[in-house]
Design an enzyme around this catalytic site. Sequence first.
Site, PDB file in Angstrom:
ATOM      1  N   SER A 132      51.086 109.651   8.261  1.00  0.00           N
ATOM      2  CA  SER A 132      52.405 109.835   7.659  1.00  0.00           C
ATOM      3  C   SER A 132      53.495 109.179   8.488  1.00  0.00           C
ATOM      4  CB  SER A 132      52.698 111.315   7.433  1.00  0.00           C
ATOM      5  OG  SER A 132      52.396 112.048   8.577  1.00  0.00           O
TER       6      SER A 132
ATOM      7  N   HIS B 261      48.932 107.160   1.255  1.00  0.00           N
ATOM      8  CA  HIS B 261      49.663 108.334   1.745  1.00  0.00           C
ATOM      9  C   HIS B 261      49.782 109.377   0.646  1.00  0.00           C
ATOM     10  CE1 HIS B 261      53.420 110.361   3.508  1.00  0.00           C
ATOM     11  NE2 HIS B 261      52.373 110.728   4.194  1.00  0.00           N
TER      12      HIS B 261
ATOM     13  N   GLU C 107      51.691 107.102  -2.150  1.00  0.00           N
ATOM     14  CA  GLU C 107      52.330 105.907  -1.600  1.00  0.00           C
ATOM     15  C   GLU C 107      51.233 104.933  -1.158  1.00  0.00           C
ATOM     16  OE1 GLU C 107      56.655 107.309   0.204  1.00  0.00           O
ATOM     17  OE2 GLU C 107      54.909 107.516   1.495  1.00  0.00           O
TER      18      GLU C 107
ATOM     19  N   ASN D  75      59.241 110.564   2.978  1.00  0.00           N
ATOM     20  CA  ASN D  75      59.643 111.327   4.172  1.00  0.00           C
ATOM     21  C   ASN D  75      60.975 110.831   4.708  1.00  0.00           C
ATOM     22  OD1 ASN D  75      57.416 112.870   3.966  1.00  0.00           O
ATOM     23  ND2 ASN D  75      56.253 111.867   5.592  1.00  0.00           N
TER      24      ASN D  75
HETATM   25  P1  NAI Z   1      44.572 118.566  10.460  1.00  0.00           P
HETATM   26  O1  NAI Z   1      44.849 118.801  11.882  1.00  0.00           O
HETATM   27  O2  NAI Z   1      44.679 119.698   9.501  1.00  0.00           O
HETATM   28  O3  NAI Z   1      43.121 117.937  10.295  1.00  0.00           O
HETATM   29  C1  NAI Z   1      42.583 116.946  11.100  1.00  0.00           C
HETATM   30  C2  NAI Z   1      41.060 117.028  11.030  1.00  0.00           C
HETATM   31  O4  NAI Z   1      40.534 115.871  11.623  1.00  0.00           O
HETATM   32  C3  NAI Z   1      40.461 118.232  11.756  1.00  0.00           C
HETATM   33  O5  NAI Z   1      39.602 118.939  10.911  1.00  0.00           O
HETATM   34  C4  NAI Z   1      39.688 117.600  12.913  1.00  0.00           C
HETATM   35  O6  NAI Z   1      38.525 118.326  13.253  1.00  0.00           O
HETATM   36  C5  NAI Z   1      39.358 116.238  12.350  1.00  0.00           C
HETATM   37  N1  NAI Z   1      39.111 115.215  13.356  1.00  0.00           N
HETATM   38  C6  NAI Z   1      39.748 114.988  14.515  1.00  0.00           C
HETATM   39  N2  NAI Z   1      39.232 113.902  15.118  1.00  0.00           N
HETATM   40  C7  NAI Z   1      38.244 113.439  14.331  1.00  0.00           C
HETATM   41  C8  NAI Z   1      37.331 112.350  14.432  1.00  0.00           C
HETATM   42  N3  NAI Z   1      37.354 111.517  15.445  1.00  0.00           N
HETATM   43  N4  NAI Z   1      36.425 112.180  13.435  1.00  0.00           N
HETATM   44  C9  NAI Z   1      36.380 113.034  12.384  1.00  0.00           C
HETATM   45  N5  NAI Z   1      37.221 114.076  12.254  1.00  0.00           N
HETATM   46  C10 NAI Z   1      38.143 114.273  13.219  1.00  0.00           C
HETATM   47  O7  NAI Z   1      45.550 117.357  10.024  1.00  0.00           O
HETATM   48  P2  NAI Z   1      46.243 117.099   8.618  1.00  0.00           P
HETATM   49  O8  NAI Z   1      47.479 117.877   8.499  1.00  0.00           O
HETATM   50  O9  NAI Z   1      45.233 117.167   7.562  1.00  0.00           O
HETATM   51  O10 NAI Z   1      46.705 115.579   8.792  1.00  0.00           O
HETATM   52  C11 NAI Z   1      45.791 114.525   8.755  1.00  0.00           C
HETATM   53  C12 NAI Z   1      46.525 113.220   8.577  1.00  0.00           C
HETATM   54  O11 NAI Z   1      47.256 113.243   7.364  1.00  0.00           O
HETATM   55  C13 NAI Z   1      47.550 112.918   9.651  1.00  0.00           C
HETATM   56  O12 NAI Z   1      47.544 111.546   9.899  1.00  0.00           O
HETATM   57  C14 NAI Z   1      48.862 113.347   9.040  1.00  0.00           C
HETATM   58  O13 NAI Z   1      49.968 112.652   9.567  1.00  0.00           O
HETATM   59  C15 NAI Z   1      48.644 112.964   7.590  1.00  0.00           C
HETATM   60  N6  NAI Z   1      49.414 113.705   6.603  1.00  0.00           N
HETATM   61  C16 NAI Z   1      49.610 115.050   6.736  1.00  0.00           C
HETATM   62  C17 NAI Z   1      50.331 115.760   5.787  1.00  0.00           C
HETATM   63  C18 NAI Z   1      50.502 117.236   5.895  1.00  0.00           C
HETATM   64  O14 NAI Z   1      51.337 117.786   5.171  1.00  0.00           O
HETATM   65  N7  NAI Z   1      49.756 117.905   6.733  1.00  0.00           N
HETATM   66  C19 NAI Z   1      50.933 115.052   4.614  1.00  0.00           C
HETATM   67  C20 NAI Z   1      50.586 113.649   4.531  1.00  0.00           C
HETATM   68  C21 NAI Z   1      49.879 113.012   5.522  1.00  0.00           C
END
Ligand code: NAI
Length: 665
Positions: A432, A453, A465, A504
Amino acid sequence: MNTIKNTEMNIIETDFQHFSLSIEDGIAWLCIDVKDEAANVISPDVVSELDRACDEVSKLSSTLGLKGLILFSGKPTGFIAGADVKKFREITDPEEARLFIKAGHAACKKLEDLAIPTLAMVEGFCMGGGLEVALACDYIIVDDAPSTKLSLPEVKLGIHPGFGGTVRSIRRIGVMQAMPMMLTGKNILPRQAAKMGLVDMCVPLRQLKSSAIQTILRKPEKKQAPKSAKLLELGPMRSLVAMQMRKEVASKAKQEHYPAPYALINLWEAHGSNSDEMYAAEAESVLQLGMTDTARNLARVFFLQNRLKALGDKSFFTPKHVHVIGGGVMGGDIAAWCAMQGMKVTIQDISTDALGRVMGRATKGFKRRYRKDKFRIMQAQDNLIPDLHGHGIPTADVIIEAIYENLEAKQSIFKEVETKAKADAIIATNTSSIPLSDIAKVMKKPQRLVGLHFFNPVFKMPLLEIVYTPKKTNVTVIKQAQSFGVHIGKLPLPVKSSPGFLINRILMPYILEGVTAQQEGIPVAVIDKAAVDYGMPMGPLELADTVGLDICLNVGRILADTVGVTLPTSLDSEVEAGKLGKKSGEGFYQWKEGKKQKATKDEWNGDIQQLQNRLIEKLTNESQKCLDEGIVEDADLLDAGVIFGTGFAPFRGGPMNAISESTGD
Ligand code: NAI
């Protein structure tokens, strides 16, 4: 003049452009196949031909003694999609609009008054004016496939049914079923439609024709609302029911923003016991509504949505297998969503616990969406496969990375993915905030990386996006990504990679202005109400709490320079105190079990209008800046993005449209 050509299947010669008429075994078959349109849409021309077709059938009936009339569609896409919004929008002269509505009323009445049994045989969608025409028939029989949907969605365009549908729907299924259908514009699926009496029968496609013929021959009693429903039409009861409906509508939409549902309730309250009066009043009411800014802007939103859909050419790319890396909040939901769209999905995470949580949450999501349809729930479950070691990468058509927001971690993923992925697979990140070019630096072919996105919650937010780096990202990859967006039922919007992308970036100044106002001492509830009164789905402080104050702070820091703001100090101190919003139970509001608690203080002596202008101007000014910087291609795409990505007051037609309306440009 018509002539009968042969004996078994007699084609009647007419000069119609949009209809064809034939006679088979004594039944007239009227096929609607609107010329030069992919779907059947109702224009003044179509209405006039329907009217003439009824005359033709009437004449044939008196000379040949017809057993009945069956109306059906010649399009593979469905029965009738409703009024031709484009043509309707071009009508600016109220007299011309009046003539169209009156002609629609007259044609439906003629169809209803035919002396022979009439039946609408529906396969696929049957919406708006299409359902109004079907309701003018004695019987409606539909194909039971899930692609068959019936609705009266006019309220979404700022009007209500205008071809007599308000009267006929209530007469058929009673006010307590017909009004919610018209007030929400929701789709009704075949089985539900049969259960509520909206249609006479839903049958498998292979039995559709024979059931239609049998019904015409047997002439069963016509569907009518039960007597108990009629009681609600009596004067005092009618007022009570109308009052209750008004209350429910008011909890969802303000009358000054969305007048149509209120006009519909008023129409029924004033004329519900007298059909003739109600037909006449319906026509006048819909004419008045059609002239409002709300109707004009909602029609604009309809076209903007179609424009986004058209950005993705489904035939350009055929995704069958999606591989998602990172099964957290976003990755888990993206995987579940794609599985629901019929794709095979492998979901990879370093944590087995995370994979377990993905499966649990996905199943809940499937059940919520498909209710009791066990087959579809099972199908979606079967499509979703935990993949601890990333075995799915080499066979996937689309690979989406959604691990935590960290540049080095993401880079190491893409280094590996690039060597294993198919040559023509989409390689995408859901980041993001990290510039695409920074992540792609480590790749041998950085032009392959594209941003997909998604927005949180994935199941609800329609926008996707498509983030690209100008002159770097491969154009074919961008087109493939747009196509993928449409394949999974999202609205794809190409956006230049720059801090915050589009949504955003536009939301952040709005949120920060809310936080600043709160820091100045304006009560939280007053600030949010000012924004909601403008038509925003959520005030800036409730939005901050929902997104998470830590995330707001982080994104705020990244965007501070681009947007040109100083971060309010209160945001820092709230986060330091562990007040992260909804997820921690406290932020600008208190939260219990995910529900916002009422703020204690909601009075303020300041100028509310000024406060509202101050908040909204932040959003509209940033929109203008994004447009000037070419983040999206044009003003319409910007409006579309902001409406579908933030819920920005649809009745205002988008921020750029609101600016031009307020300045009179
Ligand atoms: P999160 O922290 O909930 O999930 C991340 C997951 O990735 C965890 O389950 C973790 O175990 C896993 N992980 C970490 N390293 C890894 C690896 N090397 N290989 C495989 N799995 C791995 O994060 P979230 O909130 O889902 O965000 C994920 C991405 O999406 C980020 O880049 C964030 O900026 C983006 N994003 C988040 C939004 C939100 O509202 N949370 C909205 C839009 C985009």
